[in-house]
Design a protein around this motif. Structure first.
Motif, PDB file in Angstrom:
ATOM      1  N   GLY A  36       9.921  10.059   3.805  1.00  0.00           N
ATOM      2  CA  GLY A  36       8.534   9.947   4.218  1.00  0.00           C
ATOM      3  C   GLY A  36       7.852   8.750   3.591  1.00  0.00           C
ATOM      4  N   VAL A  37       6.787   8.306   4.252  1.00  0.00           N
ATOM      5  CA  VAL A  37       5.983   7.202   3.737  1.00  0.00           C
ATOM      6  C   VAL A  37       4.999   7.773   2.722  1.00  0.00           C
ATOM      7  CG1 VAL A  37       4.330   5.396   4.353  1.00  0.00           C
ATOM      8  CG2 VAL A  37       6.285   5.881   5.857  1.00  0.00           C
ATOM      9  N   VAL A  38       4.928   7.116   1.565  1.00  0.00           N
ATOM     10  CA  VAL A  38       4.132   7.588   0.443  1.00  0.00           C
ATOM     11  C   VAL A  38       3.200   6.458  -0.012  1.00  0.00           C
ATOM     12  CG1 VAL A  38       4.267   8.421  -1.948  1.00  0.00           C
ATOM     13  CG2 VAL A  38       6.027   9.079  -0.300  1.00  0.00           C
ATOM     14  N   PRO A  39       1.909   6.743  -0.237  1.00  0.00           N
ATOM     15  CA  PRO A  39       1.024   5.725  -0.806  1.00  0.00           C
ATOM     16  C   PRO A  39       1.558   5.264  -2.170  1.00  0.00           C
ATOM     17  CG  PRO A  39      -0.244   7.608  -0.030  1.00  0.00           C
ATOM     18  CD  PRO A  39       1.208   8.001   0.018  1.00  0.00           C
ATOM     19  N   ARG A  58       0.825  -1.221   0.000  1.00  0.00           N
ATOM     20  CA  ARG A  58       0.000   0.000   0.000  1.00  0.00           C
ATOM     21  C   ARG A  58       0.850   1.258   0.000  1.00  0.00           C
ATOM     22  NH1 ARG A  58      -3.919  -1.130   4.882  1.00  0.00           N
ATOM     23  NH2 ARG A  58      -1.934  -0.578   5.770  1.00  0.00           N
ATOM     24  N   ASP A  59       2.015   1.189   0.663  1.00  0.00           N
ATOM     25  CA  ASP A  59       2.859   2.375   0.749  1.00  0.00           C
ATOM     26  C   ASP A  59       4.319   1.989   0.868  1.00  0.00           C
ATOM     27  OD1 ASP A  59       2.668   1.440   3.394  1.00  0.00           O
ATOM     28  OD2 ASP A  59       1.340   3.059   3.978  1.00  0.00           O
ATOM     29  N   TYR A  60       5.172   2.985   0.611  1.00  0.00           N
ATOM     30  CA  TYR A  60       6.618   2.797   0.602  1.00  0.00           C
ATOM     31  C   TYR A  60       7.276   4.002   1.257  1.00  0.00           C
ATOM     32  CZ  TYR A  60       5.642  -0.919  -2.669  1.00  0.00           C
ATOM     33  OH  TYR A  60       5.143  -2.061  -3.237  1.00  0.00           O
ATOM     34  N   LEU A  61       8.476   3.790   1.749  1.00  0.00           N
ATOM     35  CA  LEU A  61       9.292   4.871   2.282  1.00  0.00           C
ATOM     36  C   LEU A  61      10.208   5.354   1.170  1.00  0.00           C
ATOM     37  CD1 LEU A  61      10.535   6.576   4.582  1.00  0.00           C
ATOM     38  CD2 LEU A  61      11.987   4.609   5.111  1.00  0.00           C
ATOM     39  N   LEU A  62      10.158   6.650   0.872  1.00  0.00           N
ATOM     40  CA  LEU A  62      11.064   7.251  -0.105  1.00  0.00           C
ATOM     41  C   LEU A  62      11.989   8.209   0.630  1.00  0.00           C
ATOM     42  CD1 LEU A  62       8.945   6.119  -2.083  1.00  0.00           C
ATOM     43  CD2 LEU A  62       9.313   8.150  -3.467  1.00  0.00           C
ATOM     44  N   ARG A  63      13.235   8.236   0.182  1.00  0.00           N
ATOM     45  CA  ARG A  63      14.222   9.097   0.818  1.00  0.00           C
ATOM     46  C   ARG A  63      15.213   9.563  -0.241  1.00  0.00           C
ATOM     47  NH1 ARG A  63      16.763   5.573   4.576  1.00  0.00           N
ATOM     48  NH2 ARG A  63      14.881   5.733   5.796  1.00  0.00           N
ATOM     49  N   GLY A  64      15.473  10.872  -0.289  1.00  0.00           N
ATOM     50  CA  GLY A  64      16.418  11.432  -1.240  1.00  0.00           C
ATOM     51  C   GLY A  64      17.839  11.404  -0.711  1.00  0.00           C
ATOM     52  N   SER A  99      10.803  -0.508   2.072  1.00  0.00           N
ATOM     53  CA  SER A  99       9.562  -1.006   2.634  1.00  0.00           C
ATOM     54  C   SER A  99       9.115  -0.080   3.759  1.00  0.00           C
ATOM     55  CB  SER A  99       9.784  -2.424   3.187  1.00  0.00           C
ATOM     56  OG  SER A  99       8.768  -2.776   4.082  1.00  0.00           O
ATOM     57  N   ALA A 100       7.855   0.315   3.750  1.00  0.00           N
ATOM     58  CA  ALA A 100       7.338   1.173   4.824  1.00  0.00           C
ATOM     59  C   ALA A 100       7.200   0.392   6.123  1.00  0.00           C
ATOM     60  CB  ALA A 100       5.987   1.764   4.422  1.00  0.00           C
ATOM     61  N   LYS A 101       7.043  -0.920   6.047  1.00  0.00           N
ATOM     62  CA  LYS A 101       6.874  -1.738   7.245  1.00  0.00           C
ATOM     63  C   LYS A 101       8.196  -2.129   7.882  1.00  0.00           C
ATOM     64  CE  LYS A 101       2.572  -3.924   5.805  1.00  0.00           C
ATOM     65  NZ  LYS A 101       1.941  -5.197   5.441  1.00  0.00           N
ATOM     66  N   TYR A 102       9.171  -2.548   7.058  1.00  0.00           N
ATOM     67  CA  TYR A 102      10.404  -3.120   7.596  1.00  0.00           C
ATOM     68  C   TYR A 102      11.658  -2.335   7.253  1.00  0.00           C
ATOM     69  CZ  TYR A 102       7.115  -6.925   8.115  1.00  0.00           C
ATOM     70  OH  TYR A 102       6.013  -7.666   8.431  1.00  0.00           O
ATOM     71  N   ASN A 103      11.539  -1.284   6.452  1.00  0.00           N
ATOM     72  CA  ASN A 103      12.644  -0.434   6.031  1.00  0.00           C
ATOM     73  C   ASN A 103      13.625  -1.153   5.100  1.00  0.00           C
ATOM     74  OD1 ASN A 103      14.000   2.104   5.996  1.00  0.00           O
ATOM     75  ND2 ASN A 103      15.474   1.354   7.487  1.00  0.00           N
ATOM     76  N   CYS A 104      13.241  -2.287   4.537  1.00  0.00           N
ATOM     77  CA  CYS A 104      14.123  -3.016   3.630  1.00  0.00           C
ATOM     78  C   CYS A 104      14.240  -2.270   2.301  1.00  0.00           C
ATOM     79  CB  CYS A 104      13.579  -4.420   3.360  1.00  0.00           C
ATOM     80  SG  CYS A 104      13.469  -5.451   4.823  1.00  0.00           S
ATOM     81  N   TYR A 105      15.448  -2.195   1.795  1.00  0.00           N
ATOM     82  CA  TYR A 105      15.735  -1.557   0.519  1.00  0.00           C
ATOM     83  C   TYR A 105      15.011  -2.292  -0.609  1.00  0.00           C
ATOM     84  CZ  TYR A 105      18.506  -0.085  -3.519  1.00  0.00           C
ATOM     85  OH  TYR A 105      18.908   0.405  -4.728  1.00  0.00           O
TER      86      TYR A 105
END
Length: 155
Positions: free
Chosen positions: A115-118, A96-102, A142-148
């Motif tokens: 931030g977590v993004v839908p 449902r969502d992912y963590l994006l980071r620049g 991964s928004a749940k586990y922070n896995c790349y």
């Protein structure tokens, strides 16, 4: 803006499949997929039920430094085709969502970009981040586990 999805390099995947050590020097663990939530970081597709996969520690950075996160990932145990860099990878449509980071060109987190993004807003947010002059690329985790999951760049 055209996005490019960058998976684990072929050279790294092959080295690991041939028994090379992971980011911690450990041998990858071999398992068989139940077909649920096993995204391969080389082809950027899920490992199907009954297929063998590897679990290993991965550091998607050129060197060990304070911002070079290392964590667990999965990949097909047998050769798989390289991901098509121009298409949204299947593994980025399975949650449902992912963590994006620049990140900057020197591989440091650009503060204020994480931030977590839908999932339906993933490409739009990646484009916004990549439009910034201080962001060289974006990591998807991964928004749940922070896995790349993979890296996104402007093509």
């Amino acid at each position: 803006m055209t996005l490019r999805y960058v998976a684990m390099p072929e050279m790294d995947a092959e080295r690991l499949r041939q028994g090379g050590g992971d980011a911690f020097g450990n041998l990858p663990e071999r398992r068989v997929s139940d077909g649920d939530g096993v995204p391969c970081r080389h082809c950027l597709r899920n490992v199907e039920e009954g297929e063998a996969y590897l679990i290993l520690a991965y550091r998607p950075f050129s060197s060990a430094q304070p911002y070079a996160e290392t964590g667990p990932i999965f990949m097909h145990a047998d050769a798989c085709p390289a991901a098509d860099r121009s298409l949204l990878p299947p593994i980025l449509t399975s949650s449902r969502d992912y963590l994006l980071r620049g990140y900057s060109a020197d591989e440091r987190i650009v503060y204020g970009t994480g931030g977590v993004v839908p999932a339906e807003n993933l490409e739009q947010r990646a484009e916004e981040l990549l439009a910034r002059p201080d962001v060289a690329y974006v990591h998807v985790r991964s928004a749940k586990y922070n896995c790349y999951q993979c890296r996104i760049e402007a093509a």
